[in-house]
Design a protein around this motif. Structure first.
Motif, mmCIF file in Angstrom:
data_model
loop_
_atom_site.group_PDB
_atom_site.id
_atom_site.type_symbol
_atom_site.label_atom_id
_atom_site.label_comp_id
_atom_site.label_asym_id
_atom_site.label_seq_id
_atom_site.Cartn_x
_atom_site.Cartn_y
_atom_site.Cartn_z
ATOM 1 N N THR A 87 0.789 -1.126 -0.183
ATOM 2 C CA THR A 87 -0.066 0.000 -0.156
ATOM 3 C C THR A 87 0.585 1.287 -0.097
ATOM 4 N N LYS A 88 2.031 1.265 0.809
ATOM 5 C CA LYS A 88 2.858 2.500 0.784
ATOM 6 C C LYS A 88 3.308 2.843 -0.661
ATOM 7 N N TYR A 89 3.651 2.123 -1.195
ATOM 8 C CA TYR A 89 4.280 2.077 -2.440
ATOM 9 C C TYR A 89 3.518 1.855 -3.522
ATOM 10 N N GLU A 90 1.942 1.808 -3.355
ATOM 11 C CA GLU A 90 1.077 1.678 -4.471
ATOM 12 C C GLU A 90 1.314 0.505 -5.519
ATOM 13 N N LEU A 91 1.700 -0.648 -4.934
ATOM 14 C CA LEU A 91 1.992 -1.562 -5.935
ATOM 15 C C LEU A 91 0.536 -2.405 -5.703
ATOM 16 N N ASP A 92 0.384 -3.201 -6.690
ATOM 17 C CA ASP A 92 -1.000 -3.912 -7.308
ATOM 18 C C ASP A 92 -0.722 -5.395 -6.993
ATOM 19 N N PHE A 93 -1.405 -6.281 -6.436
ATOM 20 C CA PHE A 93 -1.546 -7.582 -6.765
ATOM 21 C C PHE A 93 -2.327 -7.832 -7.836
ATOM 22 N N ILE A 94 -2.114 -8.794 -8.664
ATOM 23 C CA ILE A 94 -2.900 -9.366 -9.813
ATOM 24 C C ILE A 94 -4.168 -9.882 -9.364
ATOM 25 N N PRO A 95 -5.234 -9.991 -10.109
ATOM 26 C CA PRO A 95 -6.530 -10.336 -9.417
ATOM 27 C C PRO A 95 -6.607 -11.613 -8.800
ATOM 28 N N SER A 96 -5.905 -12.543 -9.343
ATOM 29 C CA SER A 96 -5.929 -13.850 -8.597
ATOM 30 C C SER A 96 -5.247 -14.026 -7.500
ATOM 31 N N GLU A 97 -4.109 -13.127 -7.285
ATOM 32 C CA GLU A 97 -3.397 -12.816 -6.019
ATOM 33 C C GLU A 97 -4.353 -12.316 -5.006
ATOM 34 N N ARG A 98 -4.943 -11.064 -5.399
ATOM 35 C CA ARG A 98 -5.860 -10.298 -4.606
ATOM 36 C C ARG A 98 -6.832 -11.220 -3.907
ATOM 37 N N ARG A 99 -7.471 -11.975 -4.676
ATOM 38 C CA ARG A 99 -8.757 -12.878 -4.249
ATOM 39 C C ARG A 99 -8.136 -13.659 -2.895
ATOM 40 N N ILE A 100 -6.965 -14.261 -3.063
ATOM 41 C CA ILE A 100 -6.384 -15.196 -2.075
ATOM 42 C C ILE A 100 -5.947 -14.174 -1.015
ATOM 43 N N VAL A 101 -5.213 -13.333 -1.349
ATOM 44 C CA VAL A 101 -4.833 -12.315 -0.029
ATOM 45 C C VAL A 101 -6.044 -11.895 0.560
ATOM 46 N N ASN A 102 -7.035 -11.410 0.222
ATOM 47 C CA ASN A 102 -8.268 -11.013 0.694
ATOM 48 C C ASN A 102 -8.740 -11.900 1.644
ATOM 49 N N ARG A 103 -8.665 -13.033 1.276
ATOM 50 C CA ARG A 103 -9.152 -14.394 2.141
ATOM 51 C C ARG A 103 -8.234 -14.479 3.412
ATOM 52 N N MET A 104 -6.851 -14.406 3.099
ATOM 53 C CA MET A 104 -6.019 -14.599 4.238
ATOM 54 C C MET A 104 -6.253 -13.418 5.136
ATOM 55 N N VAL A 105 -6.382 -12.133 4.797
ATOM 56 C CA VAL A 105 -6.752 -11.142 5.616
ATOM 57 C C VAL A 105 -7.962 -11.304 6.415
ATOM 58 N N GLN A 106 -9.131 -11.824 5.926
ATOM 59 C CA GLN A 106 -10.359 -12.041 6.582
ATOM 60 C C GLN A 106 -10.272 -13.156 7.705
ATOM 61 N N ALA A 107 -9.292 -14.169 7.223
ATOM 62 C CA ALA A 107 -9.168 -15.262 8.241
ATOM 63 C C ALA A 107 -8.311 -14.894 9.384
ATOM 64 N N CYS A 108 -7.371 -13.762 9.151
ATOM 65 C CA CYS A 108 -6.517 -13.334 10.311
ATOM 66 C C CYS A 108 -7.497 -12.502 11.143
ATOM 67 N N GLU A 109 -8.424 -11.793 10.601
ATOM 68 C CA GLU A 109 -9.369 -10.702 11.413
ATOM 69 C C GLU A 109 -10.443 -11.404 12.240
ATOM 70 N N ASN A 110 -10.610 -12.927 11.962
ATOM 71 C CA ASN A 110 -11.716 -13.635 12.448
ATOM 72 C C ASN A 110 -10.935 -14.305 13.972
#
Length: 264
Positions: free
Chosen positions: A241-264
């Protein structure tokens, strides 16, 4: 504990590790040719510690092995990839270069100056971080106090403490090559240097784990220290986020699920 279990289960789905290492069906006791019920796995780790998938010339010849469901799983467990193995990231970069797509150019590590001595005190980025993070006074190799010899450092990736500086590498949490392939290739040399030496993106870690990680992102590698994984995911995302780098869509879907799992 529930949060940690959730993230480990999620990671097992994407082929990085299993939910419960002691009961891992893909990384259990070694299988031998005498095991008539053995089912040929996706990846075999030989007795010498090499990980072979079906593209390896030694895959069929490897009869005594520990099975894994993916190359990242085998490598994350301490194995080494066979010569010529290409990760998904390497394949994607090679494909982009062949197709002449503009989002990535050929990566050259020399374009990302790192371990610089910006204040000209003879201590580069690595040694300044060794000094700053040691839990006890450091000792230097010479009386010039340039290069750190020993101290006491905790490695978050392994969960172990080290006293010899040679046991540690300075890791880019978001690897230089990964940053290059996710938007950093368009940066100026000055911005690449700033990224390569940014303390927000640096951790002193066990040398072998740093080399095992290589240029892998969150979907291909996580630290073997399970208790640190959610913090690692958060750290990686913060730098992206700090450097405005972007995940590709397939990576973003998995990373979002990782973040959600960590928040639960």
């Amino acid at each position: 504990m529930q949060k940690l279990t959730s993230i480990l289960c999620l990671i097992s789905i994407i082929g990085i590790t299993a939910c419960e290492p002691k009961q891992d069906s893909t990384a259990s006791k070694p299988i031998t040719a005498n095991d008539s019920q053995a089912i040929e796995p996706v990846v075999k780790q030989s007795n010498s510690g090499l990980c072979h998938d079906a593209n390896s010339g030694s895959f069929k010849r490897t009869k005594n092995f520990t099975p894994y469901d993916s190359m990242p799983s085998c490598i994350a467990a301490g194995g080494k990839a066979y010569k010529g193995y290409q990760s998904d990231f390497d394949k994607a970069e090679e494909e982009a270069i062949e197709e002449g797509r503009s989002f990535v150019s050929l990566y050259n590590r020399n374009d990302w100056p790192h371990w610089i001595d910006s204040d000209k005190d003879c201590q580069n980025t690595r040694h300044e971080l060794l000094i700053a993070t040691s839990k006890k006074p450091v000792k230097f190799k010479t009386d010039k106090d340039c290069n750190v010899l020993s101290g006491e450092w905790f490695d978050f990736y392994s969960g172990e403490t080290y006293n010899d500086s040679k046991d540690l590498d300075l890791d880019h949490v978001v690897p230089l090559k990964f940053a290059h392939g996710h938007g950093g290739d368009k940066w100026s040399r000055e911005r690449k240097q700033a990224f390569a030496n940014d303390l927000d993106n640096l951790l002193l870690v066990q040398a072998s784990l740093n080399r095992q990680k290589g240029a892998k992102g969150l979907t291909e590698w996580l630290p073997p220290n399970h208790s640190y994984r959610c913090d690692y995911i958060a750290h990686f995302n913060k730098v992206m986020t700090k450097y405005e780098l972007d995940f590709i869509p397939s990576e973003r879907r998995i990373v979002n699920r990782m973040v959600q799992a960590c928040e639960n």
